[in-house]
Structure formats: structure tokens, C-alpha cells
Motif scaffolding. Structure first.
Motif, PDB file in Angstrom:
ATOM      1  N   SER A  15       0.833  -1.202   0.000  1.00 14.50           N
ATOM      2  CA  SER A  15       0.000   0.000   0.000  1.00 14.50           C
ATOM      3  C   SER A  15       0.870   1.255   0.000  1.00 14.50           C
ATOM      4  CB  SER A  15      -0.928  -0.004   1.218  1.00 14.50           C
ATOM      5  OG  SER A  15      -1.835  -1.065   1.133  1.00 14.50           O
TER       6      SER A  15
ATOM      7  N   SER B  21      -3.480 -10.556  -3.023  1.00 17.07           N
ATOM      8  CA  SER B  21      -4.805 -10.123  -3.454  1.00 17.07           C
ATOM      9  C   SER B  21      -5.485 -11.266  -4.190  1.00 17.07           C
ATOM     10  CB  SER B  21      -4.703  -8.919  -4.382  1.00 17.07           C
ATOM     11  OG  SER B  21      -4.146  -7.827  -3.690  1.00 17.07           O
TER      12      SER B  21
ATOM     13  N   CYS C 281      -8.023  -4.780   1.042  1.00 17.83           N
ATOM     14  CA  CYS C 281      -7.227  -3.992   0.106  1.00 17.83           C
ATOM     15  C   CYS C 281      -8.152  -3.109  -0.727  1.00 17.83           C
ATOM     16  CB  CYS C 281      -6.432  -4.938  -0.790  1.00 17.83           C
ATOM     17  SG  CYS C 281      -5.229  -4.108  -1.822  1.00 17.83           S
TER      18      CYS C 281
ATOM     19  N   LYS D  99      -7.846 -10.224   0.610  1.00 24.10           N
ATOM     20  CA  LYS D  99      -6.470 -10.731   0.541  1.00 24.10           C
ATOM     21  C   LYS D  99      -6.505 -12.163   1.071  1.00 24.10           C
ATOM     22  CE  LYS D  99      -3.167  -8.083   0.136  1.00 24.10           C
ATOM     23  NZ  LYS D  99      -2.028  -7.205   0.143  1.00 24.10           N
TER      24      LYS D  99
END
Length: 165
Positions: free
Chosen positions: A24, A119, A144, A153
Motif C-alpha cells: 500500500s 490479493s 485492500c 487478501k
């Protein structure tokens, strides 16, 4: 990896396709100075092993991988990988690197457990991690946020007893 190699990360982090499934933190790095600062901090992190992924033929840096959140007490760590050069996506590089990092973690660093999160839409990553021996442990729901949407995730891990060299 060396500090001056942070320049390789400039185009990678600037490419939304490259960082789509990544940290991120990458989503907020916009300038070379920010990338240099992140890279320097990453190299200094004593609870991480950061390895460059280099082409054998040219010694060019095409990505990085390693283990973070190392715990001597729990004998565990968290796997990460970024292949920044898209020309090497889907060519088995991720699987090969993953296997090498697992070997390093289980033999040199005497870990018992290596985990990762991926992911759910990262089909290539899921395939590579499964090939390397990781098994699904669970799901982090809506963990996410990318492109205006939340997605899950998947938590995966491999134990030393399950690992095959």
C-alpha cells in the motif's frame, strides 16, 4: 541491493500496473525523493531480508524479494516479491525466486513458518505461490482498496516440515 539502485524503482513505482498488487505504501510514493527515502529505510530494516532479483546475463536489477517481519522467537517471517520489469512477468521468475527465498529462510535463517498475503485477483501470484508450496490459511475480507474497490487478501503459508527443496 545497494542504495543507488533505488533509481530502478522510479519507473516501477510510477507504473500503476506494476504496483497494483504491491505494498500500500507504493500507492503514495510519487517523487524520486520519496522513493529514495523508502528504499533507504527498507535497506536499514533489521527485521527484513531484502534481495535484488538480477538477470544472470546482464546483472540488471528487475525486481526485489525477501522476508519481512522476521521473528526469532516465533521463527517466522513474511514473504514479499516485486518484479518491476513487466517483460519478465509470466516467465517463471516469480516461482524460481520464491523457491530460493524459501530455501534461504528455512536453511540459513532457521525459520519454521513463512507466510504471505496476496490479493485474490492476483491470479499469477496465487499460482506461483501454490507452485512453491504455500497453502491457503484464510481470507482477510475487504482488506485492500484499489481502483475504487475493496477486495479480499488471501493468507498463505508454508511450514518448514511441508517445504520441499
Amino acid at each position: 541491493m545497494q542504495l543507488e539502485e533505488s533509481v530502478c524503482f522510479y519507473p516501477w513505482i510510477g507504473d500503476p500496473k506494476v504496483i497494483h498488487y504491491s505494498l500500500s505504501a507504493f500507492q503514495n510514493l510519487k517523487t524520486p525523493a520519496q522513493i529514495d527515502h523508502w528504499f533507504a529505510a527498507t535497506l536499514r530494516d533489521e527485521k527484513s531480508i531484502n534481495l535484488g532479483i538480477y538477470l544472470q546475463e546482464t546483472n540488471a536489477l528487475i525486481g526485489y524479494a525477501g522476508l519481512s517481519n522476521l521473528s526469532a522467537t516465533n521463527q517466522s517471517g513474511e514473504y514479499f516479491i516485486l518484479i518491476g520489469e513487466k517483460a519478465y512477468w509470466g516467465k517463471g521468475v516469480g516461482t524460481a525466486v520464491t523457491k530460493e527465498v524459501l530455501t534461504l529462510g528455512f536453511t540459513t535463517h532457521h525459520l519454521n513458518r513463512i507466510m504471505l498475503t496476496v490479493s485474490e485477483s492476483n491470479v499469477g501470484g496465487l499460482k506461483a505461490y501454490t507452485k512453491a508450496g504455500f497453502v491457503v490459511e484464510g481470507r482477510l475480507r475487504a482488506a485492500c482498496f484499489r481502483n475504487g474497490l475493496f477486495h479480499d487478501k488471501i493468507v498463505m503459508s508454508i511450514l518448514k516440515a511441508e517445504w520441499q527443496q
